[in-house]
Design an enzyme around this catalytic site. Structure first.
Site, PDB file in Angstrom:
ATOM      1  N   ASP A  46       0.815  -1.217   0.000  1.00  0.00           N
ATOM      2  CA  ASP A  46       0.000   0.000   0.000  1.00  0.00           C
ATOM      3  C   ASP A  46       0.848   1.267   0.000  1.00  0.00           C
ATOM      4  O   ASP A  46       0.322   2.372   0.125  1.00  0.00           O
ATOM      5  CB  ASP A  46      -0.952   0.011   1.196  1.00  0.00           C
ATOM      6  CG  ASP A  46      -0.216   0.042   2.526  1.00  0.00           C
ATOM      7  OD1 ASP A  46       1.021  -0.114   2.527  1.00  0.00           O
ATOM      8  OD2 ASP A  46      -0.873   0.220   3.569  1.00  0.00           O
ATOM      9  N   GLU A  48       3.326   2.045   2.213  1.00  0.00           N
ATOM     10  CA  GLU A  48       3.983   2.347   3.497  1.00  0.00           C
ATOM     11  C   GLU A  48       5.465   2.018   3.423  1.00  0.00           C
ATOM     12  O   GLU A  48       5.858   1.013   2.849  1.00  0.00           O
ATOM     13  CB  GLU A  48       3.355   1.525   4.626  1.00  0.00           C
ATOM     14  CG  GLU A  48       2.074   2.079   5.163  1.00  0.00           C
ATOM     15  CD  GLU A  48       1.611   1.305   6.399  1.00  0.00           C
ATOM     16  OE1 GLU A  48       2.456   0.647   7.044  1.00  0.00           O
ATOM     17  OE2 GLU A  48       0.399   1.347   6.692  1.00  0.00           O
ATOM     18  N   GLN A 106       8.871  27.057  -0.402  1.00  0.00           N
ATOM     19  CA  GLN A 106       7.729  27.514   0.396  1.00  0.00           C
ATOM     20  C   GLN A 106       8.239  28.029   1.739  1.00  0.00           C
ATOM     21  O   GLN A 106       7.964  27.473   2.794  1.00  0.00           O
ATOM     22  CB  GLN A 106       6.728  26.371   0.584  1.00  0.00           C
ATOM     23  CG  GLN A 106       6.161  25.838  -0.720  1.00  0.00           C
ATOM     24  CD  GLN A 106       5.142  24.748  -0.498  1.00  0.00           C
ATOM     25  OE1 GLN A 106       4.206  24.896   0.282  1.00  0.00           O
ATOM     26  NE2 GLN A 106       5.324  23.624  -1.194  1.00  0.00           N
ATOM     27  N   HIS A 139      17.384  27.284  -0.873  1.00  0.00           N
ATOM     28  CA  HIS A 139      16.732  28.263  -1.741  1.00  0.00           C
ATOM     29  C   HIS A 139      16.674  29.630  -1.077  1.00  0.00           C
ATOM     30  O   HIS A 139      16.811  30.658  -1.750  1.00  0.00           O
ATOM     31  CB  HIS A 139      15.327  27.775  -2.093  1.00  0.00           C
ATOM     32  CG  HIS A 139      14.593  28.686  -3.021  1.00  0.00           C
ATOM     33  ND1 HIS A 139      15.001  28.905  -4.321  1.00  0.00           N
ATOM     34  CD2 HIS A 139      13.476  29.447  -2.845  1.00  0.00           C
ATOM     35  CE1 HIS A 139      14.170  29.756  -4.910  1.00  0.00           C
ATOM     36  NE2 HIS A 139      13.242  30.097  -4.035  1.00  0.00           N
ATOM     37  N   ASP A 181      17.123  36.429 -11.909  1.00  0.00           N
ATOM     38  CA  ASP A 181      16.103  37.269 -11.272  1.00  0.00           C
ATOM     39  C   ASP A 181      16.757  38.074 -10.165  1.00  0.00           C
ATOM     40  O   ASP A 181      17.897  37.813  -9.757  1.00  0.00           O
ATOM     41  CB  ASP A 181      14.936  36.440 -10.722  1.00  0.00           C
ATOM     42  CG  ASP A 181      15.393  35.310  -9.809  1.00  0.00           C
ATOM     43  OD1 ASP A 181      16.228  35.572  -8.925  1.00  0.00           O
ATOM     44  OD2 ASP A 181      14.928  34.174  -9.991  1.00  0.00           O
ATOM     45  N   LYS A 204      12.590  39.926 -14.431  1.00  0.00           N
ATOM     46  CA  LYS A 204      11.360  39.427 -15.057  1.00  0.00           C
ATOM     47  C   LYS A 204      10.135  39.927 -14.309  1.00  0.00           C
ATOM     48  O   LYS A 204      10.139  40.059 -13.088  1.00  0.00           O
ATOM     49  CB  LYS A 204      11.367  37.895 -15.135  1.00  0.00           C
ATOM     50  CG  LYS A 204      11.451  37.145 -13.831  1.00  0.00           C
ATOM     51  CD  LYS A 204      11.350  35.650 -14.092  1.00  0.00           C
ATOM     52  CE  LYS A 204      11.431  34.840 -12.794  1.00  0.00           C
ATOM     53  NZ  LYS A 204      12.793  34.682 -12.332  1.00  0.00           N
ATOM     54  N   ALA A 236      12.802  24.622 -16.527  1.00  0.00           N
ATOM     55  CA  ALA A 236      13.786  25.286 -17.401  1.00  0.00           C
ATOM     56  C   ALA A 236      13.174  26.348 -18.308  1.00  0.00           C
ATOM     57  O   ALA A 236      13.865  26.882 -19.178  1.00  0.00           O
ATOM     58  CB  ALA A 236      14.550  24.270 -18.250  1.00  0.00           C
ATOM     59  N   THR A 238      12.072  29.527 -17.534  1.00  0.00           N
ATOM     60  CA  THR A 238      12.693  30.822 -17.274  1.00  0.00           C
ATOM     61  C   THR A 238      14.146  30.838 -17.729  1.00  0.00           C
ATOM     62  O   THR A 238      14.620  31.813 -18.319  1.00  0.00           O
ATOM     63  CB  THR A 238      12.616  31.152 -15.769  1.00  0.00           C
ATOM     64  OG1 THR A 238      11.244  31.200 -15.375  1.00  0.00           O
ATOM     65  CG2 THR A 238      13.276  32.476 -15.467  1.00  0.00           C
TER      66      THR A 238
END
EC number: 2.7.6.1
Length: 338
Positions: A46, A48, A106, A139, A181, A204, A236, A238
């Site tokens: 299942d 697990e 996030q 990040h 960026d 951008k 990829a 951007t």
């Protein structure tokens, strides 16, 4: 002076080739067999995840090598369950070696009623008994503050600098480092400083998430060999658009250096068909066969860096010393001699 307990490596299924490379290098450095701990990490029907460690780890200094890359949820659960198995087996200390820290994008609330998933993952890791995290190119640097345990964040830019000096040794005066960026300027500036090159930015503007309305180059890239530097390459889109904009603004060539090659969906095809001469990725995420087969994608190894960092943590010596060329060059000299 080394502590009395032994360092032991254990790996999940996320990036076994990297774990095995680290194991081989540690064996070479220590002069003793440093094989991965014999363990079973498998799934029930299942889905697990079940872990069984076959070796005694009581009182040992354990290092779990497991990036939380695709499939992120499965690999994260493997990491947590391995940590729980080691904690219940009386390991003295558990360090999570996470070459690619998933959910790092996030790291803040960008709009109402959204989570800060990176903080939640930090809480889960700590709750599973992990006492230290070793990762590379988070990040967002502030993610280190989400943890109440030590976090060692390594950087790919020193490795990239060695690669640039080897690949472009006769063209160093023509190089221009480019951030794709505004948010990545600090990362690009770090590489630019190491290779003594100027810095440019591709700004951008988005109308909505996932769609770029306009891109503008800040800086003069005419007749320059542009090196785009970023931490993550996902689809990829951007990256390839930025490469085209740079050429449209007079750049001679465009290359890219990316820390984590997520490379999902059409990424490999886009890069292969793009104007980029080369894309350099680290092996923090295990490269797929299409990535390895792509003519303009190269992989640089992170095993020498992570091996030395693990040894430094075990010895209780400085990890930040690995940011310096005089420390890093000797462990990469077989790749970049001269």
């Amino acid at each position: 002076m080394p502590t009395l307990n032994e360092p032991k490596l254990i790996a999940g299924n996320a990036n076994l080739p990297l774990a095995q490379s680290i194991s081989r290098r540690m064996s070479m450095h220590r002069g003793v067999d440093q094989n991965l701990v014999n363990a079973r990490v498998e799934r029930f029907n299942d889905g697990e995840i079940f872990v069984e460690v076959y070796e005694n780890v009581r009182g040992e200094d354990m290092f779990i090598i497991q990036p939380t890359s695709n499939p992120a949820n499965d690999n994260l659960m493997e990491l947590l369950i391995i940590a729980d198995a080691l904690r219940r087996s009386s390991a003295q200390r558990i360090t999570a070696v996470i070459p690619y820290f998933g959910y790092a994008r996030q790291d803040r609330r960008t709009k109402a009623r959204t989570p800060i998933s990176a903080k939640m993952v930090a809480n889960m890791l700590t709750g599973a008994g992990i006492e230290r995290v070793l990762t590379m190119d988070l990040h967002a640097a502030q993610i280190q503050g989400f943890f109440d345990i030590p976090v060692d964040n390594l950087y790919a830019s020193p490795i990239f600098a060695l690669d640039v000096k080897a690949q472009f040794k006769d063209q160093m005066d023509d190089l221009m480092v480019v951030s794709p960026d505004v948010g990545g300027v600090a990362r690009a500036r770090e590489l630019a400083k190491r290779i003594n090159a100027p810095l440019s930015i591709v700004d951008k503007r988005r109308e909505k998430a996932g769609e770029i309305a306009e891109m503008t180059v800040i800086g003069d890239v005419k007749d320059k060999i542009c090196l785009i530097v970023d931490d993550i390459c996902d689809t990829a889109g951007t990256l390839c658009k930025a490469a085209q904009i740079l050429l449209d603004n007079g750049a001679k060539e465009v290359h890219a250096y990316i820390s984590h090659g997520v490379m999902s969906g059409p990424a490999v095809e886009r890069v292969t068909n793009s104007v980029m001469k080369s894309l350099v990725l680290t092996d923090s995420i295990q490269p797929t066969q299409p990535i390895l087969d792509a003519p303009n994608i190269r992989i640089v190894p992170t095993a020498p860096l992570f091996t030395q960092a693990i040894l430094n943590i075990w010895h209780g010596t400085s990890v930040s010393s690995l940011f310096e060329d005089k420390t890093l060059i000797p462990i990469y000299e077989s790749l970049y001699t001269g």
